[in-house]
Design a protein around this motif. Structure first.
Motif, PDB file in Angstrom:
ATOM      1  N   ALA A 192     -57.285  13.186  16.350  1.00 41.04           N
ATOM      2  CA  ALA A 192     -57.615  11.995  17.130  1.00 41.04           C
ATOM      3  C   ALA A 192     -56.863  11.990  18.459  1.00 41.04           C
ATOM      4  O   ALA A 192     -57.418  11.619  19.506  1.00 41.04           O
ATOM      5  N   PHE A 193     -55.606  12.421  18.439  1.00 35.55           N
ATOM      6  CA  PHE A 193     -54.818  12.444  19.674  1.00 35.55           C
ATOM      7  C   PHE A 193     -55.360  13.488  20.646  1.00 35.55           C
ATOM      8  O   PHE A 193     -55.482  13.232  21.851  1.00 35.55           O
ATOM      9  N   VAL A 194     -55.702  14.670  20.126  1.00 33.75           N
ATOM     10  CA  VAL A 194     -56.255  15.720  20.990  1.00 33.75           C
ATOM     11  C   VAL A 194     -57.587  15.263  21.584  1.00 33.75           C
ATOM     12  O   VAL A 194     -57.860  15.489  22.766  1.00 33.75           O
ATOM     13  N   LEU A 195     -58.410  14.591  20.785  1.00 35.45           N
ATOM     14  CA  LEU A 195     -59.681  14.065  21.283  1.00 35.45           C
ATOM     15  C   LEU A 195     -59.449  13.069  22.409  1.00 35.45           C
ATOM     16  O   LEU A 195     -60.106  13.117  23.455  1.00 35.45           O
ATOM     17  N   ARG A 196     -58.498  12.162  22.204  1.00 37.04           N
ATOM     18  CA  ARG A 196     -58.218  11.138  23.220  1.00 37.04           C
ATOM     19  C   ARG A 196     -57.736  11.775  24.522  1.00 37.04           C
ATOM     20  O   ARG A 196     -58.161  11.408  25.615  1.00 37.04           O
ATOM     21  N   GLN A 197     -56.825  12.736  24.400  1.00 36.11           N
ATOM     22  CA  GLN A 197     -56.322  13.401  25.605  1.00 36.11           C
ATOM     23  C   GLN A 197     -57.404  14.254  26.262  1.00 36.11           C
ATOM     24  O   GLN A 197     -57.432  14.397  27.485  1.00 36.11           O
ATOM     25  N   LEU A 236     -51.819  21.006  25.071  1.00 32.89           N
ATOM     26  CA  LEU A 236     -51.889  20.343  23.764  1.00 32.89           C
ATOM     27  C   LEU A 236     -52.650  21.188  22.754  1.00 32.89           C
ATOM     28  O   LEU A 236     -52.217  21.334  21.602  1.00 32.89           O
ATOM     29  N   CYS A 237     -53.782  21.746  23.172  1.00 32.66           N
ATOM     30  CA  CYS A 237     -54.559  22.591  22.259  1.00 32.66           C
ATOM     31  C   CYS A 237     -53.759  23.821  21.846  1.00 32.66           C
ATOM     32  O   CYS A 237     -53.748  24.202  20.666  1.00 32.66           O
ATOM     33  N   LEU A 238     -53.074  24.419  22.803  1.00 30.72           N
ATOM     34  CA  LEU A 238     -52.266  25.601  22.505  1.00 30.72           C
ATOM     35  C   LEU A 238     -51.120  25.252  21.561  1.00 30.72           C
ATOM     36  O   LEU A 238     -50.832  25.998  20.610  1.00 30.72           O
ATOM     37  N   THR A 239     -50.475  24.107  21.786  1.00 27.56           N
ATOM     38  CA  THR A 239     -49.367  23.683  20.929  1.00 27.56           C
ATOM     39  C   THR A 239     -49.835  23.469  19.493  1.00 27.56           C
ATOM     40  O   THR A 239     -49.177  23.911  18.536  1.00 27.56           O
ATOM     41  N   CYS A 240     -50.971  22.807  19.331  1.00 27.46           N
ATOM     42  CA  CYS A 240     -51.509  22.566  17.986  1.00 27.46           C
ATOM     43  C   CYS A 240     -51.864  23.871  17.290  1.00 27.46           C
ATOM     44  O   CYS A 240     -51.530  24.079  16.113  1.00 27.46           O
ATOM     45  N   ALA A 252     -44.985  15.665  16.948  1.00 29.52           N
ATOM     46  CA  ALA A 252     -44.659  14.741  15.863  1.00 29.52           C
ATOM     47  C   ALA A 252     -45.833  14.615  14.901  1.00 29.52           C
ATOM     48  O   ALA A 252     -45.658  14.640  13.679  1.00 29.52           O
ATOM     49  N   PHE A 253     -47.052  14.487  15.442  1.00 26.29           N
ATOM     50  CA  PHE A 253     -48.237  14.413  14.587  1.00 26.29           C
ATOM     51  C   PHE A 253     -48.372  15.660  13.722  1.00 26.29           C
ATOM     52  O   PHE A 253     -48.825  15.591  12.584  1.00 26.29           O
ATOM     53  N   THR A 254     -47.987  16.792  14.276  1.00 27.14           N
ATOM     54  CA  THR A 254     -48.132  18.058  13.560  1.00 27.14           C
ATOM     55  C   THR A 254     -47.038  18.259  12.522  1.00 27.14           C
ATOM     56  O   THR A 254     -47.319  18.477  11.340  1.00 27.14           O
ATOM     57  N   TRP A 255     -45.785  18.166  12.952  1.00 26.90           N
ATOM     58  CA  TRP A 255     -44.680  18.582  12.092  1.00 26.90           C
ATOM     59  C   TRP A 255     -44.139  17.473  11.188  1.00 26.90           C
ATOM     60  O   TRP A 255     -43.368  17.765  10.264  1.00 26.90           O
ATOM     61  N   SER A 295     -57.225  31.937  13.596  1.00 21.92           N
ATOM     62  CA  SER A 295     -58.323  31.914  14.575  1.00 21.92           C
ATOM     63  C   SER A 295     -59.100  30.606  14.485  1.00 21.92           C
ATOM     64  O   SER A 295     -59.533  30.058  15.508  1.00 21.92           O
ATOM     65  N   ALA A 296     -59.282  30.095  13.264  1.00 21.30           N
ATOM     66  CA  ALA A 296     -59.999  28.836  13.084  1.00 21.30           C
ATOM     67  C   ALA A 296     -59.294  27.701  13.813  1.00 21.30           C
ATOM     68  O   ALA A 296     -59.945  26.833  14.411  1.00 21.30           O
ATOM     69  N   SER A 297     -57.959  27.687  13.775  1.00 24.48           N
ATOM     70  CA  SER A 297     -57.203  26.642  14.465  1.00 24.48           C
ATOM     71  C   SER A 297     -57.405  26.720  15.970  1.00 24.48           C
ATOM     72  O   SER A 297     -57.613  25.697  16.635  1.00 24.48           O
ATOM     73  N   PHE A 298     -57.347  27.935  16.517  1.00 22.88           N
ATOM     74  CA  PHE A 298     -57.544  28.093  17.960  1.00 22.88           C
ATOM     75  C   PHE A 298     -58.947  27.666  18.369  1.00 22.88           C
ATOM     76  O   PHE A 298     -59.118  26.934  19.351  1.00 22.88           O
ATOM     77  N   VAL A 299     -59.959  28.086  17.608  1.00 26.47           N
ATOM     78  CA  VAL A 299     -61.346  27.723  17.930  1.00 26.47           C
ATOM     79  C   VAL A 299     -61.527  26.211  17.842  1.00 26.47           C
ATOM     80  O   VAL A 299     -62.120  25.583  18.735  1.00 26.47           O
TER      81      VAL A 299
END
Length: 199
Positions: free
Chosen positions: A24-29, A39-43, A117-120, A152-156
């Motif tokens: 949701a946060f990545v979508l908003r940003q 952000l995408c790279l960090t996730c 924070a959302f991730t870890w 790879s799925a995470s990056f895509v």
């Protein structure tokens, strides 16, 4: 390697597809076009680290340190509750249209700290990546290939979500759309926090 990569990709993509706090946060940003690449790279890199840990056999860490799981669970619930209430307050005040929202930029540091924070701080991330993917990878002869597929799925997924959000920009030029998004994000955060506490 290819034979193991595809099941790894399919499992990784299916686990990450569900709407959660991080997504949701990545979508908003992505809608705001703020720090999308970082952000995408960090996730994606965070997921890759966790998947590597699981496949390497560190899934038993929670068993060795029984205090770790409840500490992460309640810490994550507190953080999600705070962010969820903040989103609900934004929805109540009336979300800004996309043009106005773009003028109220979030700093890169604040955005990265939030997504980290959302991730870890989310125990489900460890269950999905470290424990589940780690244990399933043991069933395949090529665990490295399985891990590469899941990574790879995470990056895509994250780069598609972050940059694909721009397609929705015309919709979010309206104030009401931002209110609905903030409301949904707030409810998702609070629901995840409740689920963590009720586990």
């Amino acid at each position: 390697m290819t034979a193991s990569m595809f099941p790894g990709f399919a499992l990784g993509f299916s686990l990450i597809l569900a709407i959660g706090a991080q997504n949701a946060f990545v979508l908003r940003q992505g809608l705001r076009r703020e720090h999308v690449f970082a952000l995408c790279l960090t996730c994606a890199v965070s997921d890759a680290i966790l998947i590597a840990a699981g496949v390497a056999g560190f899934g038993s860490l929670a068993q060795a340190a029984p205090w770790l799981e409840p500490m992460m669970r309640y810490g994550g619930a507190l953080f999600l509750t705070w962010y969820g209430l903040r989103s609900l307050a934004s929805a109540w005040r009336g979300g800004a249209a996309l043009e106005l929202a773009e003028g109220q930029r979030t700093s890169l540091r604040a955005a990265l700290l939030t997504v980290l924070a959302f991730t870890w701080l989310n125990p489900h991330v460890y269950l999905d990546t470290v424990v589940l993917i780690g244990s399933i990878s043991a069933q395949y002869p090529d665990r490295l290939g399985f891990a590469i597929g899941a990574m790879s799925a995470s990056f895509v997924f994250f780069f598609s979500l972050g940059y694909g959000a721009r397609v929705l920009s015309p919709i979010f030029a309206r104030t009401r759309a931002w209110q609905v998004l903030d409301l949904l994000i707030g409810l998702v955060m609070l629901a995840i926090a409740w689920k963590l506490v009720a586990m």
